[in-house]
Design an enzyme around this catalytic site. Structure first.
Site, PDB file in Angstrom:
ATOM      1  N   GLU A 194      55.983 -30.727  66.851  1.00  0.00           N
ATOM      2  CA  GLU A 194      56.137 -32.101  66.372  1.00  0.00           C
ATOM      3  C   GLU A 194      55.423 -33.114  67.276  1.00  0.00           C
ATOM      4  OE1 GLU A 194      59.697 -32.170  63.350  1.00  0.00           O
ATOM      5  OE2 GLU A 194      60.473 -31.578  65.292  1.00  0.00           O
ATOM      6  N   TYR A 234      75.898 -53.246  69.055  1.00  0.00           N
ATOM      7  CA  TYR A 234      75.105 -52.324  69.878  1.00  0.00           C
ATOM      8  C   TYR A 234      73.960 -51.700  69.107  1.00  0.00           C
ATOM      9  CZ  TYR A 234      79.116 -53.392  72.539  1.00  0.00           C
ATOM     10  OH  TYR A 234      80.080 -54.115  73.164  1.00  0.00           O
TER      11      TYR A 234
HETATM   12 ZN    ZN Z   1      62.399 -32.097  63.613  1.00  0.00          ZN
END
Ligand code: ZN
Length: 211
Positions: free
Chosen positions: A73, A119
């Site tokens: 990735e 937040y």
């Molecule tokens: Zn992934």
């Protein structure tokens, strides 16, 4: 930033995310900018058991320098650094609740994470859902490139969250905040939820500008 220190911090935060169930098996990956390139978790590595010496080192052009082969990735990480120059680290998880949100057909693809707590506004900002692409495919690059300048966090449809930060810790904390907010959104789904209003969000953005 000292590279040996960065490697140890990747091991520490990888283990922490794994032990708390934010990542399982060999899913998820982390990248960090270091002086002359990038450190990236290796392909098929388990975040809970990273070996500092085998973490992948890539040069500034994303070519392999040392260590194991990088996560498939990498294209996903690379476009965040290119499209968002302040990026110091990118965390990609398949964490349960953020991934659940990425699978819901009726979530607003321009604003998937409703502002229910201050937040999430301060640490994550507005989160778009990008169309599904095959994991590891370069097809994700143009989709992320178009959004990285304006968004520190995105959801990949039917896949999971990707979060950028100025440092490793800021990216990890934002990924955790995104996951916990997604959990709240799933838990309160169908209930009459009070969201922060636009004035409250504007005040947060003025005081805690997301980098
Ligand atoms: Zn992934």
């Amino acid at each position: 930033m000292d590279e040996a220190d960065l490697r140890e911090r990747m091991v520490k935060w990888g283990r922490s995310l794994f032990e708390r169930g934010f990542t399982v098996g060999s899913s998820g990956n982390i990248s960090v900018r270091c002086g002359d390139g990038f450190l990236v978790t290796p392909t098929n590595s388990c975040m809970g058991f990273l070996d500092a010496a085998r973490i992948t080192k890539l040069d500034a052009g994303w070519n392999l320098v040392s260590g194991d082969a990088p996560t498939k990735e990498v294209p996903l990480h690379r476009v965040f650094y290119e499209g968002r120059p302040q990026t110091g680290a990118v965390v990609h998880l398949h964490s349960t609740f953020a991934t659940a949100l990425s699978c819901l057909a009726d979530v607003d693809p321009e604003d998937a994470v409703a502002p229910i707590t201050p937040y999430v506004v301060m640490r994550v900002g507005r989160v778009p859902v990008l169309p599904y692409t095959m994991p590891g495919s370069a097809d994700v690059a143009p989709l992320v490139r178009a959004r990285a300048a304006d968004h520190a966090a995105i959801l990949l449809a039917n896949h999971g969250p990707v979060v950028a930060g100025t440092s490793l810790e800021s990216a990890v904390f934002a990924a955790e905040e995104l996951e916990e907010t997604a959990r709240l959104l799933v838990l309160t789904r169908g209930l009459d939820v009070r969201h922060l209003d636009s004035a409250q969000i504007a005040a947060l953005n003025a005081r805690f500008k997301l980098k």
